[in-house]
Design a protein around this motif. Structure first.
Motif, PDB file in Angstrom:
ATOM      1  N   GLY A 132      45.834   4.732 -58.487  1.00 37.46           N
ATOM      2  CA  GLY A 132      44.410   4.766 -58.201  1.00 37.46           C
ATOM      3  C   GLY A 132      44.040   5.565 -56.968  1.00 37.46           C
ATOM      4  O   GLY A 132      44.881   6.165 -56.298  1.00 37.46           O
ATOM      5  N   GLN A 133      42.747   5.546 -56.659  1.00 37.55           N
ATOM      6  CA  GLN A 133      42.199   6.199 -55.482  1.00 37.55           C
ATOM      7  C   GLN A 133      41.529   5.148 -54.610  1.00 37.55           C
ATOM      8  O   GLN A 133      40.686   4.377 -55.109  1.00 37.55           O
ATOM      9  N   PRO A 134      41.836   5.118 -53.312  1.00 37.38           N
ATOM     10  CA  PRO A 134      41.221   4.108 -52.443  1.00 37.38           C
ATOM     11  C   PRO A 134      39.792   4.458 -52.095  1.00 37.38           C
ATOM     12  O   PRO A 134      39.436   5.639 -51.956  1.00 37.38           O
ATOM     13  N   LEU A 135      38.943   3.455 -51.984  1.00 38.84           N
ATOM     14  CA  LEU A 135      37.600   3.658 -51.461  1.00 38.84           C
ATOM     15  C   LEU A 135      37.703   4.088 -50.001  1.00 38.84           C
ATOM     16  O   LEU A 135      38.529   3.577 -49.244  1.00 38.84           O
ATOM     17  N   ALA A 136      36.864   5.032 -49.595  1.00 36.05           N
ATOM     18  CA  ALA A 136      36.880   5.532 -48.220  1.00 36.05           C
ATOM     19  C   ALA A 136      36.101   4.575 -47.325  1.00 36.05           C
ATOM     20  O   ALA A 136      34.928   4.283 -47.589  1.00 36.05           O
ATOM     21  N   GLY A 137      36.748   4.070 -46.289  1.00 40.03           N
ATOM     22  CA  GLY A 137      36.084   3.151 -45.380  1.00 40.03           C
ATOM     23  C   GLY A 137      37.025   2.643 -44.320  1.00 40.03           C
ATOM     24  O   GLY A 137      38.189   3.055 -44.245  1.00 40.03           O
ATOM     25  N   ALA A 138      36.527   1.774 -43.473  1.00 39.68           N
ATOM     26  CA  ALA A 138      37.300   1.204 -42.373  1.00 39.68           C
ATOM     27  C   ALA A 138      37.612  -0.255 -42.662  1.00 39.68           C
ATOM     28  O   ALA A 138      36.702  -1.065 -42.872  1.00 39.68           O
ATOM     29  N   ALA A 139      38.910  -0.593 -42.681  1.00 34.52           N
ATOM     30  CA  ALA A 139      39.347  -1.963 -42.944  1.00 34.52           C
ATOM     31  C   ALA A 139      39.361  -2.756 -41.641  1.00 34.52           C
ATOM     32  O   ALA A 139      39.897  -2.296 -40.638  1.00 34.52           O
ATOM     33  N   VAL A 140      38.752  -3.946 -41.671  1.00 34.01           N
ATOM     34  CA  VAL A 140      38.624  -4.772 -40.468  1.00 34.01           C
ATOM     35  C   VAL A 140      39.128  -6.184 -40.772  1.00 34.01           C
ATOM     36  O   VAL A 140      38.513  -6.896 -41.564  1.00 34.01           O
ATOM     37  N   PRO A 141      40.257  -6.617 -40.162  1.00 33.23           N
ATOM     38  CA  PRO A 141      40.662  -8.014 -40.310  1.00 33.23           C
ATOM     39  C   PRO A 141      39.781  -8.903 -39.441  1.00 33.23           C
ATOM     40  O   PRO A 141      39.604  -8.635 -38.252  1.00 33.23           O
ATOM     41  N   VAL A 142      39.212  -9.947 -40.043  1.00 36.99           N
ATOM     42  CA  VAL A 142      38.350 -10.867 -39.302  1.00 36.99           C
ATOM     43  C   VAL A 142      39.152 -12.100 -38.893  1.00 36.99           C
ATOM     44  O   VAL A 142      39.193 -12.483 -37.725  1.00 36.99           O
TER      45      VAL A 142
END
Length: 207
Positions: A132-142
């Motif tokens: 697949g292709q990943p969505l473009a964005g910033a991953a933030v662990p809460v």
């Protein structure tokens, strides 16, 4: 099993977004999927041991948010682990947050005997076996049970992300645990998911 994509969801150091407001069931809305769609939890083995695959089910529904816009929600249940993963995708209306959409991923129960460290990406693919292709964005662990991905608000990336969300048939959610172990949760939209995505995305297009 499909390989767990390891692409980063976005640049490090992105500002942590404000907490999304709790979503509640929308009325009226397309009926939620009653029959669970296919889902599989793949867990990496220890050392030379082979990994394990656990059958799971995904159900889809449309929910509404306090800002009046609908959102898409998937609830993925992994009975062998007595665990549930809830994925919510919503349109961002906070002008102070540089994101077009917010992805919220919440975990209940124990998918592993150690804590989750990262959900680095959400990946879309045309079928179960495709890469697949990943969505473009910033991953933030809460916390170790709550993770966000703030999708890019750059125009070309927004168009690409929306196309992936609309046309993708399967999701891959790679998971990284604190001991270095990897896992992958893969799940399909199915007919009910397709219908809900189309209805919600048409509403987003009007805003």
């Amino acid at each position: 099993p499909p390989a767990a994509e390891e692409e980063a969801a976005g640049p490090d150091g992105a500002p942590a977004p404000a907490a999304p407001e709790e979503a509640t069931p929308a009325t009226p809305a397309p009926a939620p999927s009653i029959v669970g769609q296919r889902a599989i939890f793949y867990e990496q083995g220890d050392g030379d041991a082979s990994g394990q695959a656990s059958d799971a089910q995904a159900t889809w529904e449309q929910v509404s948010r306090p800002d009046g816009l609908p959102a898409v929600r998937a609830v993925i249940r992994v009975p062998d682990k007595n665990a549930t993963v809830t994925l919510t995708i919503s349109r961002n209306t906070d002008q102070g947050l540089p994101a077009s959409h917010m992805v919220e991923i919440a975990f209940e129960g124990q998918l592993s005997d150690v804590a989750l460290e990262r959900v680095p990406a959400l990946v879309l693919k045309p079928n179960e076996q495709a890469r697949g292709q990943p969505l473009a964005g910033a991953a933030v662990p809460v916390t170790d049970t709550l993770f966000w991905i703030a999708l890019s608000d750059e125009e070309d990336q927004v168009k690409r992300n929306v196309t992936l969300l609309r046309e993708g048939s399967w999701f891959d959610m790679p998971l990284l645990f604190t001991n270095g172990k990897r896992a992958l949760l893969t799940f399909e939209k199915g007919i009910a998911g397709d219908r809900i995505f189309e209805t919600v995305m048409q509403a987003w297009d009007k805003t």
